[in-house]
Motif scaffolding. Structure first.
Motif, short mmCIF file in Angstrom:
data_model
loop_
_atom_site.label_atom_id
_atom_site.label_comp_id
_atom_site.label_asym_id
_atom_site.label_seq_id
_atom_site.Cartn_x
_atom_site.Cartn_y
_atom_site.Cartn_z
N THR A 321 0.81 -1.22 0.00
CA THR A 321 0.00 0.00 0.00
C THR A 321 0.85 1.27 0.00
O THR A 321 0.30 2.37 0.04
N ASP A 361 -3.90 3.04 10.65
CA ASP A 361 -4.79 2.78 9.52
C ASP A 361 -5.45 1.41 9.68
O ASP A 361 -5.48 0.59 8.76
N ARG A 364 -8.27 -0.01 7.26
CA ARG A 364 -7.73 -0.35 5.94
C ARG A 364 -6.86 -1.60 6.01
O ARG A 364 -6.88 -2.44 5.11
#
Length: 434
Positions: A321, A361, A364
């Motif tokens: 990512t 995060d 996610r």
């Protein structure tokens, strides 16, 4: 090349692919690096939402002179060495500052925010850190200016009186220490003086002891995930982590989890352990700055597969990512919560938890694991049930224990890792080989 229904020839485009190199900066460890390297090699390509394919590779990092303008090949580095070996520490800092290399852990905060600073920050945030006093070192620093400075500005103090204010029993321990080095449990003034005399040039804390605690909880955190384990510090290392579930109430367990994640988000630590003593309804964090937390097979045993699986998932998430490391500290957001008199302790913990989830995060990450790494759980279980892992287990025992204890500890580790495999739905391949 393929043909469309109307006969038109379509030239298929190659799938874009990137290989991300994870560097391992290691000391004497061999067990978890071998496990991690093997699972990365078996991982296969990861395809992101755009169709881009990502491959992951590993490499053990060697130490040599480096030009400050060299561009490292690593996207992420797992650091287990730089907390005491400063040449690779400076290489890590250069790579993070100049080349956006992602680091587990941050050499910046571990260099500047030792246990003392960690205590200070968490006290301000309202955590129940035991009463702690820093005292000057017994032996003066090796500096020609010290005598002049001390004569003018150092005030004499009564060590015994300071200890009486903290209260016996107490712990004397280095303000920046680790691995229980230099830690003494002090019950009276005589023991206090002996411990202080032996401390030399170390700067020491006197910290109140949390006696008659109900549970010693040790948490291992990797990214947004945390495993809280029941810890028995008085036991031999192979027996300190007790395989126990539901040993904390739901409320206390959530508090321990939040404290662990808060510490890591605050200091930008992503591979860290936290120790808390639970007594009654109170959770007292006593140690939570560990640049190289314990992930040894011989000590973690049952929990070792979880640690390797989680480390694998977090590293893959970060590189695929293109997660960017936060080198700067955003302490003001935490202090604004901690300084509010209108919030209860629980309300502050909830707010800290939201900041930690934001930093890591978390939503996610968990979505990525479900959609892109769904095969990893089975991959990990299969490998830990394999003869290949059993070979590593036997090698680890032979390199850790004397020959007359090999049979005992092979059986010990096989049994505990095998229990984890069975609970995950797999069947361990306990070969009986020795």
């Amino acid at each position: 090349m393929s043909t469309l229904a109307g006969g038109e020839i379509c030239h298929s485009r190659p799938v874009p692919e990137t290989t991300h190199l994870i560097g391992l900066l290691l000391g004497m460890e061999e067990d978890w690096p071998r496990a991690f390297e093997t699972l990365v090699a078996r991982l296969g390509p990861i395809t992101d939402a755009s169709g881009h394919r990502h491959r992951i590779a590993t490499e053990r990092i060697t130490i040599e002179p480096f030009n400050l303008r060299d561009v490292p090949r690593y996207r992420l580095v797992i650091d287990r060495l730089a907390y005491w070996y400063y040449v690779p520490r400076e290489w890590l800092k250069k790579g993070a500052l100049m080349n956006d290399v992602y680091l587990l852990n941050s050499p910046f905060t571990f260099q500047s925010m030792e246990k003392h600073a960690a205590y200070c920050a968490m006290i301000r945030l309202g955590l129940k850190v035991p009463a702690t006093v820093l005292v000057p070192q017994k032996d003066p620093p090796d500096n020609a200016r010290f005598q002049y400075t001390a004569a003018r500005y150092n005030r004499p103090f009564d060590l015994g009186a300071v200890a009486e204010q903290v209260g016996y029993p107490l712990f004397m321990k280095p303000y920046d220490g680790g691995q229980w080095v230099g830690v003494s449990r002090v019950r009276n003034r005589a023991e206090l003086q002996r411990a202080y005399d032996a401390s030399g040039q170390r700067i020491m804390h006197l910290q109140a002891s949390i006696d008659a605690y109900d549970v010693f909880a040790r948490s291992l955190s990797i990214g947004p995930e945390t495993m809280v384990m029941k810890f028995r510090p008085e036991a031999p290392m192979h027996d300190r982590y007790e395989v126990a579930h539901d040993f904390l109430s739901a409320e206390t367990g959530a508090e321990v989890l939040t404290i662990s994640r808060l510490v890591n988000a605050f200091f930008r630590w992503e591979f860290n352990s936290c120790e808390c003593l639970v007594r009654g309804g109170d959770v007292h964090p006593i140690d939570y700055a560990n640049a190289s937390p314990d992930v040894a097979l011989a000590s973690l045993h049952y929990y070792f597969p979880w640690a390797i699986r989680t480390l694998l998932k977090w590293c893959v998430f970060c590189v695929v990512t293109n997660r960017q490391a936060a080198l700067d500290l955003d302490t003001r957001r935490y202090f604004e919560i901690g300084d509010r008199a209108d919030l209860t302790y629980r309300e502050k913990l909830d707010a800290y938890g939201r900041l930690a989830d934001e930093h890591f995060d978390s939503e996610r990450y968990h979505d990525f694991c479900a959609s892109r790494l769904a095969h990893v759980d089975e991959l990990v279980v299969d490998w830990f049930a394999s003869p290949e892992f059993d070979d590593l287990l036997v090698e680890t025992v032979r390199s850790t224990y004397p020959p007359h204890e090999h049979e005992q500890f092979v059986a010990h580790l096989r049994g505990l890792v095998g229990q984890w495999v069975r609970e995950q739905g797999g069947t361990p391949a306990l070969s009986g080989r020795y």
